[in-house]
Design a protein around this motif. Structure first.
Motif, PDB file in Angstrom:
ATOM      1  N   UNK A 113      10.876   2.327   1.187  1.00 27.96           N
ATOM      2  CA  UNK A 113      10.467   1.064   0.577  1.00 27.96           C
ATOM      3  C   UNK A 113       9.143   0.569   1.161  1.00 27.96           C
ATOM      4  N   UNK A 114       9.054   0.573   2.486  1.00 31.98           N
ATOM      5  CA  UNK A 114       7.791   0.163   3.117  1.00 31.98           C
ATOM      6  C   UNK A 114       6.666   1.105   2.730  1.00 31.98           C
ATOM      7  N   UNK A 115       6.980   2.409   2.602  1.00 35.86           N
ATOM      8  CA  UNK A 115       5.954   3.383   2.227  1.00 35.86           C
ATOM      9  C   UNK A 115       5.435   3.118   0.824  1.00 35.86           C
ATOM     10  N   UNK A 116       6.327   2.771  -0.083  1.00 33.59           N
ATOM     11  CA  UNK A 116       5.903   2.484  -1.450  1.00 33.59           C
ATOM     12  C   UNK A 116       5.050   1.225  -1.503  1.00 33.59           C
ATOM     13  N   UNK A 117       5.404   0.225  -0.720  1.00 34.13           N
ATOM     14  CA  UNK A 117       4.622  -1.007  -0.676  1.00 34.13           C
ATOM     15  C   UNK A 117       3.199  -0.725  -0.207  1.00 34.13           C
ATOM     16  N   UNK A 118       3.059  -0.003   0.901  1.00 38.52           N
ATOM     17  CA  UNK A 118       1.720   0.260   1.419  1.00 38.52           C
ATOM     18  C   UNK A 118       0.953   1.192   0.487  1.00 38.52           C
ATOM     19  N   UNK A 119       1.664   2.116  -0.167  1.00 30.97           N
ATOM     20  CA  UNK A 119       1.010   2.998  -1.122  1.00 30.97           C
ATOM     21  C   UNK A 119       0.461   2.241  -2.309  1.00 30.97           C
ATOM     22  N   UNK A 120       1.230   1.322  -2.844  1.00 35.81           N
ATOM     23  CA  UNK A 120       0.754   0.510  -3.954  1.00 35.81           C
ATOM     24  C   UNK A 120      -0.438  -0.349  -3.546  1.00 35.81           C
ATOM     25  N   UNK A 121      -0.399  -0.907  -2.326  1.00 43.71           N
ATOM     26  CA  UNK A 121      -1.506  -1.763  -1.867  1.00 43.71           C
ATOM     27  C   UNK A 121      -2.817  -0.991  -1.821  1.00 43.71           C
TER      28      UNK A 121
END
Length: 430
Positions: A93-101
């Protein structure tokens, strides 16, 4: 710095083609960006000659930040870059957030950089907004085409551009130095010493980019050896070039430094005369192409990695492997960038809001990336200490972003909603 970052893992060959030279060139393109075109003058307007201290401080701060991300890339070479590190440290979840950013910051940042270059071309050739629009659109198309043929081609092209860029900046500084006057350093802090702080915040945009090349780590021949070496060389070159141009701007232009929109053109005009604005336009184009090339290449790889890992639709996954070309992800980045450019040109809002929105995204990426480094890098190693220092510094930057943090927070909410609606199992932290 290089020895510390490479000793934890022996050099290993991959299917990648990037070398220390091409990696350094990509770093230069990502970090130098458009900052050197206008920010020396803008910082001088805020803090006067004392802005040189802000430049020096950010050069020093960029060293541990570059070392942190180079250490992560050397140990975990993957197209996901920061997203991969955050995944290993904190989960999907954290990885997807930073990836989207990161991924959705590039369609805002790329057209903004293209508009800056277009303004320089319009100043040299005339044509006003039409010239700006045509130049920006042409740059977007050229960068997309270069990356469509793979990172090997774009890396070689970046190497040529970096050589021309360094030569041009060195020429502007050296040629203008005979006109430098030490008297222009007085008064040193005409707006007070506290003005150094807002000047430093303004210059943060100039030092973003140390995370961008991590998405290409797997495309290096020997990531564990070559990536840290490229980062080390780039830190030295970027610091020297920024300080040289900023110093020449203050010493040569004096009180007029804060009122010019094209300090590089003014330095060239003092040094060599003649078609200074045309030469400055060429420099702006080189700088902008280098920045856009590095970020678009990194974002395209990241999008493919997110598609592979479930953070974006799976049809984007093609091209995530080392040496592969992520054409689907590249097409999405190019399409979104073109849409943003069209909206900005139609609305006439100018590039500044996009700059701040992208900056808010990158600050959040740095915070999560540095936090991941604390969990992934060997404790008591020098790289781990670099990560500690970096985390403190970027948290301080986060506090200054203000309402521009709303955009990355909205992206974070969108990423989490995507994961909630997507039924596939994304796994647990490694």
């Amino acid at each position: 710095m290089t020895e510390t970052l490479t000793k934890a893992r022996p050099p290993a060959r991959t299917a990648g083609r990037l070398t220390v030279a091409t990696g350094t060139a990509l770093y230069l393109g990502a970090v130098l960006g458009t900052g050197v075109i206008a920010l020396p003058a803008l910082a001088a307007a805020v803090a006067g000659p004392a802005s040189l201290l802000a430049w020096l401080g950010l050069v020093i701060l960029s060293m541990p930040l570059a070392a942190t991300f180079a250490a992560l890339g050397a140990r975990h070479p993957d197209a996901g870059g920061v997203s991969t590190y955050v995944r290993k440290a904190f989960g999907p979840r954290a990885a997807t957030v930073v990836g989207w950013c990161f991924y959705f910051a590039v369609p805002a940042g790329a057209p903004t950089a293209a508009l800056f270059a277009g303004a320089y071309v319009a100043q040299a050739l005339g044509g006003g907004r039409s010239t700006v629009a045509v130049t920006a659109a042409t740059l977007l198309a050229a960068v997309t085409a270069a990356n469509a043929f793979g990172v090997k081609l774009s890396g070689r092209l970046q190497l040529v551009l970096a050589g021309l860029l360094v030569s041009l900046l060195a020429t502007a500084v050296i040629a203008s130095l005979p006109h430098a006057q030490w008297a222009n350093l007085r008064p040193f802090a005409p707006h007070g010493w506290t003005a150094i702080v807002p000047a430093a915040l303004l210059l943060v945009w100039s030092f973003a980019g140390w995370e961008a090349i991590t998405h290409l780590a797997a495309d290096f021949r020997r990531p564990a050896r070559d990536l840290p070496r490229a980062a080390t060389v780039a830190v030295v070159l970027v610091g020297a070039l920024y300080l040289a141009v900023a110093g020449a701007t203050v010493l040569v232009l004096g009180p007029a430094a804060g009122s010019t929109e094209a300090p590089l053109a003014q330095l060239l005009d003092h040094g060599i005369g003649g078609p200074a604005h045309l030469i400055a336009a060429v420099a702006a184009l080189l700088l902008t192409f280098g920045t856009m090339n590095a970020y678009v290449a990194g974002a395209a790889k990241l999008g493919a990695a997110l598609g592979r890992d479930g953070g974006l639709p799976g049809w984007l996954a093609r091209g995530s492997g080392a040496g592969e070309v992520p054409r689907r992800s590249l097409g999405l980045v190019a399409g979104l960038s073109a849409l943003v450019l069209a909206v900005v040109l139609a609305a006439g809002t100018g590039p500044k809001p996009l700059v701040m929105l992208a900056t808010g995204n990158f600050i959040l990426v740095y915070v999560l990336g540095a936090a991941a480094a604390l969990r992934l890098l060997p404790r008591r190693s020098r790289a781990h200490w670099y990560a500690r220092f970096s985390l403190v510094a970027v948290v301080g930057l986060l506090a200054t972003a203000g309402w521009y943090l709303l955009w990355p927070l909205l992206l974070a909410a969108g990423a989490l909603l995507f994961l909630r609606l997507r039924p596939a199992d994304l796994g647990e932290p490694e």
